[in-house]
Design a protein around this motif. Structure first.
Motif, PDB file in Angstrom:
ATOM      1  N   CYS A 132      23.883 -55.571  39.150  1.00 49.50           N
ATOM      2  CA  CYS A 132      22.428 -55.532  39.375  1.00 49.50           C
ATOM      3  C   CYS A 132      21.712 -54.965  38.147  1.00 49.50           C
ATOM      4  O   CYS A 132      20.592 -55.398  37.832  1.00 49.50           O
ATOM      5  N   TYR A 171      31.343 -56.302  40.794  1.00 49.27           N
ATOM      6  CA  TYR A 171      30.312 -55.275  40.996  1.00 49.27           C
ATOM      7  C   TYR A 171      30.167 -54.491  39.692  1.00 49.27           C
ATOM      8  O   TYR A 171      29.091 -54.449  39.094  1.00 49.27           O
ATOM      9  N   GLU A 210      26.834 -51.906  36.392  1.00 50.42           N
ATOM     10  CA  GLU A 210      26.589 -52.537  37.692  1.00 50.42           C
ATOM     11  C   GLU A 210      25.957 -53.928  37.471  1.00 50.42           C
ATOM     12  O   GLU A 210      25.036 -54.075  36.653  1.00 50.42           O
ATOM     13  N   CYS A 235      25.299 -56.012  46.781  1.00 47.90           N
ATOM     14  CA  CYS A 235      24.090 -56.129  45.952  1.00 47.90           C
ATOM     15  C   CYS A 235      24.347 -56.968  44.698  1.00 47.90           C
ATOM     16  O   CYS A 235      23.533 -57.818  44.324  1.00 47.90           O
ATOM     17  N   CYS A 236      25.491 -56.728  44.036  1.00 46.10           N
ATOM     18  CA  CYS A 236      25.751 -57.400  42.758  1.00 46.10           C
ATOM     19  C   CYS A 236      26.137 -58.869  42.963  1.00 46.10           C
ATOM     20  O   CYS A 236      25.767 -59.722  42.154  1.00 46.10           O
TER      21      CYS A 236
HETATM   22 ZN   LIG Z   1      24.570 -54.002  42.547  1.00 45.76          ZN
END
Ligand SMILES: [Zn+2]
Length: 596
Positions: free
Chosen positions: A320, A366, A318, A382-383
């Motif tokens: 993140c 992602y 991921e 999010c990413c």
């Molecule tokens: Zn993420």
């Protein structure tokens, strides 16, 4: 060892201001490595180009309305919709300090002011309705508010951003704790409470920038809450099992976010258990849970020892998690000054981090498989918000002050000012690294001075030599090569390192596989430069002694990337040439090839 962090005299043209605001309370633990400031440095080459794409393609095209409407029209369309504004502000503040670009300044000014204006009178700056407050991802959203607003305040000195951060901190201190009527923070966030307690990192910074002791007390409450019967048990579990896989629910991004905060809390308090725990986790991830591209997590979780599935369906690395791994590693580099952390930073940057970015558009993946096809997108997730933060950190990873001297960690073309115990030193680097292994440094103290220059010697190199002042030095892999001498302005250092090609074993997930790396870069068999290879799965190197030949001429006309290498291969059982490109440039590809 004491580092000298005195304000630098900007001998080079400073594009952006230095950060305007410094912490008001000193840390208990002095950093052993201090990154060179953003302002007054210049990074060119591959990393410079990717930072340019990050600014032009991604940050300047952020969906400004989309990241703010969740605050302006509560509730947000999605539970963590509020994280994106803070993530943007952090990446934008870093990028502005580095570039001085007026466009990103104007945009981040608007986002910061809109975010502050959305705060409710009691300090609430989430995206939930009153009756849903502090459920699900609400504390998490406040974590990113704080990260963004404090980064923006630090860069610009805009007081209302710090005032809004204080109001958030005060609200959190009133709301959570073990006193009468207070809520349990663990029950207020997902992933065994780790999403909520990861607010630790910016709460340490709020203490640092305000000097208000109650925020530090709140940080200690957060760490104690991990040990509650319903808590994630991060410290106990890591110290007992040594394994992030066996800790809490093994959710990678959230757990590493807590560990980044724990490293910050060590810096503020000096409690050695905090550093020790972060180092245990780091070692476990680096040894057992790291893909050859320098990321971790499959389907967003840590997996068992050596279990590193690399297909598109495996949801590899991921974005993140890549960035939070980078942040944890950077924390440990600063706290210890040890070369192993710088080694890992370089590896993650050149592979997982750049590999998740489309080099033409700045769009972000992602997940980024080791075998398959990349799927970069713009938009809001999010990413897409995290990766630009990681790319914006590159100038903080490359060089800085170490043990009263100057340290070069990444060999990048460009220039930097580093402060040493003997004064400011300008370092100018000419190199075509990582395509080539030579680099020419011009070292210019303001006046003749004695200090140590630390050159990081990569773990993978078979040969690293440097010459300075007519003397030759040999570096040991994985160590710093220290050149301590009297330096005068304009002194030259010539570095020559072998970008040793090597075969990486496939481990438990790819027992019949092998990958090829050269220097800091993992290479991939790219479909676009191997039109005759109908099945990439049926291809591999002919020999374990990998010999790479320059194959730049085979790159398509519109290819982004300037490296390609030919090897003797086997395709479907027959000899045939294979052409490899850096994983960071690949689009449809395999990293895991058939073992010779
Ligand atoms: Zn993420």
């Amino acid at each position: 060892m004491k580092l000298f962090l005195a304000a630098l005299v900007c001998a080079l043209p400073c594009m952006a201001a230095q950060p305007l605001k410094a912490p008001v309370v000193p840390d208990k633990v002095a950093d052993q490595f201090a990154p060179a400031p953003y302002g007054g440095q210049r990074i060119e080459g591959i990393l410079g180009e990717r930072m340019r794409v990050n600014l032009e393609g991604r940050l300047l095209h952020v969906d400004e309305k989309g990241i703010l409407e969740c605050f302006e029209h509560r509730p947000g369309a999605q539970e963590w919709a509020g994280e994106h504004a803070g993530k943007f502000l952090h990446a934008a503040a870093n990028t502005w300090l580095y570039t001085g670009d007026g466009r990103i300044k104007t945009l981040m000014d608007r986002v910061a002011r809109a975010l502050v204006a959305a705060q409710l009178p009691d300090g609430y700056l989430g995206t939930y309705l009153d009756e849903q407050r502090w459920t699900s991802w609400d504390v998490w959203v406040h974590k990113y508010d704080l990260i963004g607003l404090i980064a923006y305040y630090q860069a610009t000195g805009f007081g209302p951003a710090l005032d809004a951060s204080r109001k958030i901190g005060d609200l959190l201190c009133r709301t959570f704790g073990t006193g009468p009527g207070q809520r349990d923070i663990v029950k207020s966030g997902t992933h065994v409470g780790m999403a909520a307690t990861s607010i630790l990192e910016p709460m340490v910074n709020l203490y640092r920038f305000t000097g208000d002791r109650k925020y530090l007390d709140f940080c200690e409450y957060l760490v104690r809450s991990w040990s509650q019967p319903n808590g994630p048990g991060i410290i106990e579990s890591l110290n007992a099992s040594g394994s992030v896989f066996r800790t809490a629910n093994a959710k990678a991004y959230e757990m590493m976010s807590n560990l980044v905060g724990l490293a910050e809390l060590y810096r503020a308090t000096g409690n050695p258990a905090y550093l020790r725990t972060a180092q245990i986790a780091w070692k476990d991830i680096a040894t057992h849970r790291l893909y050859v591209t320098g990321t971790t997590s499959s389907s967003e979780h840590f997996a068992g020892d050596g279990v590193l599935p690399g297909e598109e369906a495996s949801n590899v690395g991921e974005g993140c998690a890549t960035v939070t791994w980078l942040q944890l590693t950077w924390q440990l580099l600063r706290l210890t000054g040890e070369p192993q952390y710088a080694e890992q930073l370089e590896h993650t940057v050149y592979n997982a981090l750049l590999g998740a970015q489309d080099p033409r558009t700045g769009d972000i993946c992602y997940f980024t498989p080791l075998n398959g096809r990349k799927s970069p997108t713009p938009g809001i997730n999010c990413c897409v918000s995290s990766e630009p933060r990681g790319i914006s950190m590159i100038p903080q990873l490359a060089w800085g002050s170490r043990a009263a001297g100057a340290a070069v960690l990444f060999y990048v073309p460009g220039r930097v000012n580093v402060s040493t115990a003997s004064g400011a030193v300008a370092i100018d680097v000419k190199t075509n690294y990582p395509a080539e292994g030579s680099a020419a440094l011009t070292v210019s103290p303001e006046k003749t001075a004695r200090f140590a220059l630390y050159l990081r010697v990569p773990e993978w190199t078979a040969r690293f030599s440097a010459t300075a002042g007519g003397r030759a030095y040999q570096g040991a892999p994985g160590q710093f090569l220290t050149i301590e001498r009297e330096w005068k302005p304009g002194d030259q250092v010539e570095i020559d390192m072998d970008l040793t090609a090597r075969l990486l074993p496939g481990g438990p997930s790819y027992p019949y596989g092998a990958a090829i790396a050269r220097g800091p870069q993992v290479l991939a068999l790219e479909q676009a430069v191997n039109p005759g290879v109908l099945d990439l799965q049926a291809a591999g190197p002919r020999s374990a002694q990998v010999k790479l030949a320059d194959a730049r001429a085979s790159l398509p006309r519109n290819w982004r990337g300037a490296q390609a290498y030919r090897i003797d291969g086997v395709v479907a059982g027959k000899p045939g040439d294979l052409t490899l490109v850096p994983f960071a440039d690949a689009r449809v590809y395999r990293v895991w090839l058939l073992k010779p």
